[in-house]
Design a protein around this motif. Sequence first.
Motif, PDB file in Angstrom:
ATOM      1  N   PHE A 250       0.785  -0.787  -0.210  1.00 21.49           N
ATOM      2  CA  PHE A 250      -0.269   0.090  -0.123  1.00 21.49           C
ATOM      3  C   PHE A 250       0.943   1.542  -0.261  1.00 21.49           C
ATOM      4  O   PHE A 250       2.144   1.236  -0.004  1.00 21.49           O
ATOM      5  CB  PHE A 250      -0.989   0.411   0.578  1.00 21.49           C
ATOM      6  CG  PHE A 250      -0.185  -0.413   2.960  1.00 21.49           C
ATOM      7  CD1 PHE A 250      -0.084   0.807   3.456  1.00 21.49           C
ATOM      8  CD2 PHE A 250       0.104  -1.280   3.350  1.00 21.49           C
ATOM      9  CE1 PHE A 250       0.931   0.834   4.792  1.00 21.49           C
ATOM     10  CE2 PHE A 250       0.659  -1.806   4.107  1.00 21.49           C
ATOM     11  CZ  PHE A 250       1.149   0.009   4.761  1.00 21.49           C
ATOM     12  N   ARG A 251      -0.019   2.297   0.191  1.00 20.96           N
ATOM     13  CA  ARG A 251       0.916   3.388   0.074  1.00 20.96           C
ATOM     14  C   ARG A 251       1.595   4.083   1.139  1.00 20.96           C
ATOM     15  O   ARG A 251      -0.016   4.093   2.270  1.00 20.96           O
ATOM     16  CB  ARG A 251       0.455   4.332  -1.073  1.00 20.96           C
ATOM     17  CG  ARG A 251       0.320   4.339  -2.288  1.00 20.96           C
ATOM     18  CD  ARG A 251      -0.144   5.680  -3.304  1.00 20.96           C
ATOM     19  NE  ARG A 251      -0.153   4.852  -4.806  1.00 20.96           N
ATOM     20  CZ  ARG A 251      -0.529   5.996  -5.917  1.00 20.96           C
ATOM     21  NH1 ARG A 251       0.096   6.631  -5.582  1.00 20.96           N
ATOM     22  NH2 ARG A 251      -0.137   5.593  -6.597  1.00 20.96           N
ATOM     23  N   SER A 252       2.614   4.951   1.216  1.00 17.76           N
ATOM     24  CA  SER A 252       3.123   4.843   2.213  1.00 17.76           C
ATOM     25  C   SER A 252       2.329   6.658   3.227  1.00 17.76           C
ATOM     26  O   SER A 252       1.368   7.309   2.028  1.00 17.76           O
ATOM     27  CB  SER A 252       4.643   5.264   2.603  1.00 17.76           C
ATOM     28  OG  SER A 252       4.990   4.688   2.759  1.00 17.76           O
ATOM     29  N   SER A 265       4.914   1.018  -1.735  1.00 20.10           N
ATOM     30  CA  SER A 265       6.283   1.055  -1.178  1.00 20.10           C
ATOM     31  C   SER A 265       6.060   0.306   0.014  1.00 20.10           C
ATOM     32  O   SER A 265       6.977  -0.466   0.379  1.00 20.10           O
ATOM     33  CB  SER A 265       7.152   1.607  -1.104  1.00 20.10           C
ATOM     34  OG  SER A 265       7.243   2.957  -0.934  1.00 20.10           O
ATOM     35  N   ALA A 266       4.989   0.224   0.427  1.00 19.34           N
ATOM     36  CA  ALA A 266       4.445  -0.149   2.337  1.00 19.34           C
ATOM     37  C   ALA A 266       4.360  -1.309   2.005  1.00 19.34           C
ATOM     38  O   ALA A 266       3.229  -1.544   1.147  1.00 19.34           O
ATOM     39  CB  ALA A 266       3.527   1.114   3.078  1.00 19.34           C
ATOM     40  N   CYS A 280       5.378  -1.876   7.460  1.00 20.66           N
ATOM     41  CA  CYS A 280       7.000  -1.290   7.868  1.00 20.66           C
ATOM     42  C   CYS A 280       6.534  -0.451   6.069  1.00 20.66           C
ATOM     43  O   CYS A 280       6.164  -1.047   4.959  1.00 20.66           O
ATOM     44  CB  CYS A 280       8.245  -2.169   7.645  1.00 20.66           C
ATOM     45  SG  CYS A 280       9.984  -1.491   7.252  1.00 20.66           S
ATOM     46  N   GLN A 281       6.869   1.098   6.582  1.00 20.36           N
ATOM     47  CA  GLN A 281       6.469   2.103   4.793  1.00 20.36           C
ATOM     48  C   GLN A 281       7.775   2.625   5.550  1.00 20.36           C
ATOM     49  O   GLN A 281       7.404   3.784   4.763  1.00 20.36           O
ATOM     50  CB  GLN A 281       4.941   2.253   4.622  1.00 20.36           C
ATOM     51  CG  GLN A 281       4.736   3.137   6.384  1.00 20.36           C
ATOM     52  CD  GLN A 281       3.836   3.824   6.892  1.00 20.36           C
ATOM     53  OE1 GLN A 281       3.279   3.752   5.766  1.00 20.36           O
ATOM     54  NE2 GLN A 281       2.947   4.506   8.049  1.00 20.36           N
TER      55      GLN A 281
END
Length: 378
Positions: A250-252, A265-266, A280-281
Amino acid sequence: MAAVDLPAEISSLRSTYEAIRQVSDVDALRATVAELSEQAAAPDLWNDVEKAQQVTSRLSHTQAQLERLERMGARVDDLETLVEMADEADTEGDAATAAETRAEAERELAGLRAALGELEVRTLLSGEYDEREALVTVRAEAGGVDAADFAEMLLRMYLRWAERHGYKTEVMDTSYAEEAGIKSATVAVHAPYAYGTLSVEQGTHRLVRISPFDNQGRRQTSFAGVEVLPVTEETDHIDIPESDIRVDVFRSSGPGGQSVNTTDSAVRITHLPTGIVVSCQNEKSQLQNKAAALRVLQARLLVRAKEERQAELDALKGADSGSWGNQMRSYVLNPYQMVKDLRTEHEVGNPVPVFDGEIDDFLEAGIRWRRQRERVSA
């Protein structure tokens, strides 16, 4: 005020110091330094960067521990010399020099007591994972926006504590609350014995204050939970089959940064057999975030396995398996000011330095309290 019996105090300090040396096993420390020095001198050391960092970090901290022990012995010797100088000045009729030297000796005595107390606490960290680095997770619990704000205050407290000691930290994941504060955050503390030291912080923390988020200025009680895990190592053999995990990307989210809200990237990992979820993000790439999340998952599975073994032993012994960490500390800002550990009874009247990372006295009291409980239940 009664005069300090300096010879008797020095004798007591020397006994404490010799006991600490024996428990610390100075010969073993020297052997470890020699072994690690040999590994650090290997020409191919930095072919494996992670292993090289572990070797050099362990070498640095072991050398520091050995030097600290040896320096403490020299300080006891120097204190004894100071007292002899004061006695000589007194014998020669130089009362002013005798008084000045004795006052200096008493100041050094107080400093030595505190320093030996810290060394003694380190000898109490002999648990299975006590010498490991630590993963500290802070979560907002009951109390709404005040709890989220309190969780962020606790996170800063641990980061400031690490900073005061020169320990490197790495924020691995932060989930921000909508109005203020955080829902949760996980930080790695990269220092030997960080787990053994910080594990006494595990449990529920309570804050009582006039809420800055209440328009009517009412007093609010909020709660935050702290979880402390040991960082896993290669020898732990925590195997996690790919079929046992679900990976979601998912998106940070959160404040600023070029990588925030631009790519998926999360990473969130769900361990299907246990239902444990980690995320973790804070790294820039999805692969880095997945690796970091897997390290946290391994740490939680490691502790889970240890707890299951302990539960089996407790069942055989008929021991009380209740959690000792719950409701472990209260921070009161109104109607009076106080921070009190509900297990050890240690308390201070000024919360400001505590929230700024001055928690060593609480940690020491907690470590001593835990060791006493272990002796009673053994």
